[in-house]
Design an enzyme around this catalytic site. Sequence first.
Site, short mmCIF file in Angstrom:
data_model
loop_
_atom_site.label_atom_id
_atom_site.label_comp_id
_atom_site.label_asym_id
_atom_site.label_seq_id
_atom_site.Cartn_x
_atom_site.Cartn_y
_atom_site.Cartn_z
N GLY A 14 9.99 5.38 -7.73
CA GLY A 14 10.34 3.95 -7.76
C GLY A 14 11.24 3.47 -6.62
O GLY A 14 12.02 2.54 -6.82
N SER A 15 11.06 4.03 -5.42
CA SER A 15 11.91 3.51 -4.33
C SER A 15 11.49 2.10 -3.92
O SER A 15 12.33 1.28 -3.55
CB SER A 15 11.91 4.46 -3.13
OG SER A 15 10.66 4.44 -2.47
N ARG A 67 -9.94 3.71 -20.56
CA ARG A 67 -9.21 2.90 -19.60
C ARG A 67 -9.05 1.46 -20.09
O ARG A 67 -8.00 0.85 -19.92
CB ARG A 67 -9.93 2.92 -18.24
CG ARG A 67 -9.12 2.24 -17.18
CD ARG A 67 -9.67 2.48 -15.80
NE ARG A 67 -10.68 1.50 -15.46
CZ ARG A 67 -11.26 1.40 -14.27
NH1 ARG A 67 -10.94 2.24 -13.31
NH2 ARG A 67 -12.16 0.48 -14.03
N MET A 92 -0.11 5.05 -10.10
CA MET A 92 -1.17 5.98 -9.73
C MET A 92 -2.41 5.90 -10.62
O MET A 92 -3.09 6.90 -10.84
CB MET A 92 -0.63 7.42 -9.71
CG MET A 92 0.51 7.63 -8.74
SD MET A 92 0.07 7.21 -7.04
CE MET A 92 -0.87 8.66 -6.59
N ARG A 93 -2.72 4.72 -11.12
CA ARG A 93 -3.97 4.53 -11.87
C ARG A 93 -4.75 3.41 -11.20
O ARG A 93 -4.15 2.40 -10.78
CB ARG A 93 -3.72 4.11 -13.32
CG ARG A 93 -2.82 5.01 -14.13
CD ARG A 93 -3.35 6.39 -14.32
NE ARG A 93 -4.62 6.46 -15.03
CZ ARG A 93 -5.30 7.59 -15.19
NH1 ARG A 93 -4.85 8.73 -14.68
NH2 ARG A 93 -6.44 7.58 -15.85
N LEU A 95 -6.93 0.23 -11.42
CA LEU A 95 -7.05 -0.81 -12.45
C LEU A 95 -8.42 -1.47 -12.35
O LEU A 95 -8.90 -1.79 -11.26
CB LEU A 95 -5.94 -1.85 -12.26
CG LEU A 95 -4.54 -1.30 -12.55
CD1 LEU A 95 -3.47 -2.24 -12.00
CD2 LEU A 95 -4.32 -1.06 -14.04
N HIS A 111 0.76 -0.06 0.18
CA HIS A 111 -0.01 1.13 0.51
C HIS A 111 0.49 1.71 1.84
O HIS A 111 0.69 0.95 2.79
CB HIS A 111 -1.50 0.77 0.62
CG HIS A 111 -2.37 1.96 0.89
ND1 HIS A 111 -2.68 2.88 -0.08
CD2 HIS A 111 -2.97 2.38 2.02
CE1 HIS A 111 -3.44 3.83 0.45
NE2 HIS A 111 -3.64 3.54 1.72
N ASP A 147 -7.38 -0.42 -2.74
CA ASP A 147 -6.68 -0.65 -1.46
C ASP A 147 -7.43 -1.62 -0.56
O ASP A 147 -7.48 -1.46 0.67
CB ASP A 147 -6.44 0.69 -0.74
CG ASP A 147 -5.60 1.64 -1.56
OD1 ASP A 147 -4.74 1.16 -2.32
OD2 ASP A 147 -5.81 2.86 -1.48
N GLN A 175 9.75 1.19 6.00
CA GLN A 175 9.13 -0.11 6.30
C GLN A 175 8.52 -0.73 5.05
O GLN A 175 8.48 -1.95 4.91
CB GLN A 175 8.08 0.04 7.41
CG GLN A 175 8.66 0.55 8.71
CD GLN A 175 9.85 -0.29 9.16
OE1 GLN A 175 9.81 -1.52 9.10
NE2 GLN A 175 10.92 0.37 9.58
C1 GRF Z 1 4.64 4.65 -1.70
O1 GRF Z 1 4.41 5.37 -0.52
C2 GRF Z 1 3.58 3.61 -1.90
O2 GRF Z 1 3.11 3.07 -0.70
C3 GRF Z 1 2.46 4.37 -2.56
O3 GRF Z 1 3.12 5.25 -3.42
C4 GRF Z 1 4.44 5.51 -2.93
C5 GRF Z 1 5.38 5.13 -4.03
O4 GRF Z 1 6.71 5.46 -3.74
N1 GRF Z 1 1.55 3.46 -3.19
P1 GRF Z 1 7.89 4.91 -4.65
O5 GRF Z 1 7.60 5.34 -6.08
O6 GRF Z 1 7.92 3.43 -4.51
O7 GRF Z 1 9.13 5.56 -4.11
#
Ligand code: GRF
Length: 216
Positions: A14-15, A67, A92-93, A95, A111, A147, A175
């Site tokens: 979750g950064s 799903r 990571m799913r 949709l 992305h 994407d 970035q």
């Molecule tokens: C990021 O690199 C984002 O672009 C990709 O998954 C990663 C998630 O990182 N979709 P975080 O959980 O936000 O730190």
Amino acid sequence: MDRVKVGVLISGRGSNLQALIDAAAAPDYPAEIALVISNIPEVYGLERARAAGIETATLPHNNYPDRATFEQALAHALREAGCEIVCLAGFMRVLGGAFVAQWPNRMLNVHPSLLPSFKGLHTQRKALEAGVTLAGCSVHIVTPDLDDGPILAQAAVPVLPGDTEDSLSARILEQEHRIYPAALAWLASGQVRIEGRRAILDNADRQPEALVMPPV
Ligand code: GRF
């Protein structure tokens, strides 16, 4: 000021969520994070949300027979919380169309590549294998295709000699944290128009900040 309610979907650390939380702490930021949902229990991103006093929910996808049922539960939770915009932040799913159609042009994803290059997983590895000299990240509107969808913001970074997946990912991630809050602010404040495959920003003054390559 009425702030647009946003739901953030995560699966991990979750950064990017944190970058959105930090941006939304500014009183003039046009969006507020109303709900954070993870499909994986006990990920660090949930702690970040709780620390910021944001409502959280865990909806493990494995708990649902298919799903469609999982996505109905997601949509229900987002609607209950009044979310008008949905942000995917390391969710990571994939949709489905029925879910995406409920937030038309109101769902964003970040992305770690300069789309339309390197869609899907392992983007940094693919970039290193391809020998590109510029990598980067994109924030785009979510459509049912993975994407894909109109691009709102991109930032480029150099690929440096000796880069590994980790070092390149870290440079790109910095970035992501810069362009995601900017793109969400544009969408939430009604500055984004979609024309065909393109996202147009009505307020061109703010566009360059996400397009300029950071100093090397
Ligand atoms: C990021 O690199 C984002 O672009 C990709 O998954 C990663 C998630 O990182 N979709 P975080 O959980 O936000 O730190």
